[in-house]
Scaffold this active site. Structure first.
Site, PDB file in Angstrom:
ATOM      1  N   LYS A 179       4.599  23.664  11.514  1.00 47.96           N
ATOM      2  CA  LYS A 179       4.435  24.608  12.818  1.00 47.96           C
ATOM      3  C   LYS A 179       5.135  23.897  13.781  1.00 47.96           C
ATOM      4  O   LYS A 179       4.894  22.831  14.258  1.00 47.96           O
ATOM      5  CB  LYS A 179       2.939  24.829  12.786  1.00 47.96           C
ATOM      6  CG  LYS A 179       2.553  26.112  13.575  1.00 47.96           C
ATOM      7  CD  LYS A 179       1.227  26.341  13.533  1.00 47.96           C
ATOM      8  CE  LYS A 179       0.701  27.515  14.371  1.00 47.96           C
ATOM      9  NZ  LYS A 179      -0.677  27.333  14.383  1.00 47.96           N
ATOM     10  N   LEU A 180       5.949  24.738  14.391  1.00 45.29           N
ATOM     11  CA  LEU A 180       6.879  24.362  15.456  1.00 45.29           C
ATOM     12  C   LEU A 180       6.680  25.291  16.792  1.00 45.29           C
ATOM     13  O   LEU A 180       6.499  26.470  16.660  1.00 45.29           O
ATOM     14  CB  LEU A 180       8.339  24.343  15.188  1.00 45.29           C
ATOM     15  CG  LEU A 180       8.735  23.676  14.050  1.00 45.29           C
ATOM     16  CD1 LEU A 180      10.124  24.045  13.320  1.00 45.29           C
ATOM     17  CD2 LEU A 180       8.761  22.026  14.293  1.00 45.29           C
TER      18      LEU A 180
END
Ligand code: E4P
Length: 218
Positions: free
Chosen positions: A85-86
């Protein structure tokens, strides 16, 4: 539509997984901080992956591309189901492009506009997480961007999956389904509100009372 549980709490995850209610997990640094204590975060992610056979989002905490890519590579090595997750920042999109190019699954988070969602799709994101409830909190109609993103992705043929996030009540989940979101992530409280209905409880109570009157067993 896939249903993900938005938590890092293993007891909550086990309960929902054993009941067959969920298809995956999303976490974020705030959720992870609540359960970490003296445990290693990686150990928690590994354990979640053992309990749920589906996408497990684990978020980076670096803010520069190089750091995000390093953390993302290392998180993705924990298990095949890890989705890195970014955040939806310039550095995050650069990291998304690099990691996606290496075949790592990605979830671009903290999305608050359709234009941001387009950029995430162009960077190769596997999932985009538009935050519906947080948009509602500041006076917007958060659900509108789910419909807009659906339209844009379909119109231009992007296969990034829309993961409706920051959902606060069952109506949010229903609307996300109607708008064509591919997945929705929800906290346990919302998941069990979806499951329960007062008419189901009342109906069951009546059936059992009527049956008890016969004095028989099955
Ligand atoms: C999603 O990925 C986020 O973890 C989450 O849905 C945020 O929800 P909140 O706005 O209720 O914190």
């Amino acid at each position: 539509m896939k249903i993900f549980l938005d938590t890092a709490d293993l007891a909550e995850i086990r309960r929902a997984a054993e009941a067959g209610l969920i298809d995956g997990i999303t976490t974020n640094p705030s959720l992870l901080a609540k359960v970490t204590g003296d445990r290693e975060p990686r150990e928690i992610f590994r354990e979640i992956c053992e309990v749920v056979d589906g996408p497990i989002s684990a978020e980076v905490v670096a803010t520069d591309t190089e750091g995000m890519v390093r953390e993302g590579r290392s998180l993705s090595e924990l298990h095949d189901n890890i989705v890195v997750k970014l955040p939806l920042t310039e550095a995050g999109l650069r990291a998304c492009r690099t990691l996606s190019g290496e075949g790592v699954a990605t979830n671009v988070t903290l999305c608050f506009s359709t234009a941001q969602a387009l950029l995430a799709a162009k960077a190769g994101a596997t999932f985009i997480s538009p935050f519906v409830g947080r948009l509602d909190d500041v006076g917007h109609d958060g659900m509108e961007i789910i419909a807009e993103i659906r339209q844009v992705y379909d119109q231009y043929g992007y296969d990034t999956e829309i993961l409706a996030a920051s959902l606060r009540h069952p109506r949010h989940v229903l609307e996300a389904m109607l708008m064509g979101a591919d997945a929705a992530t929800l906290p346990s409280a919302v998941l069990y509100k979806l499951l329960r209905h007062p008419l189901t409880d009342a109906g069951l109570e009546q059936f059992l009372a009527d049956w008890k009157g016969t004095g028989k067993s099955l």
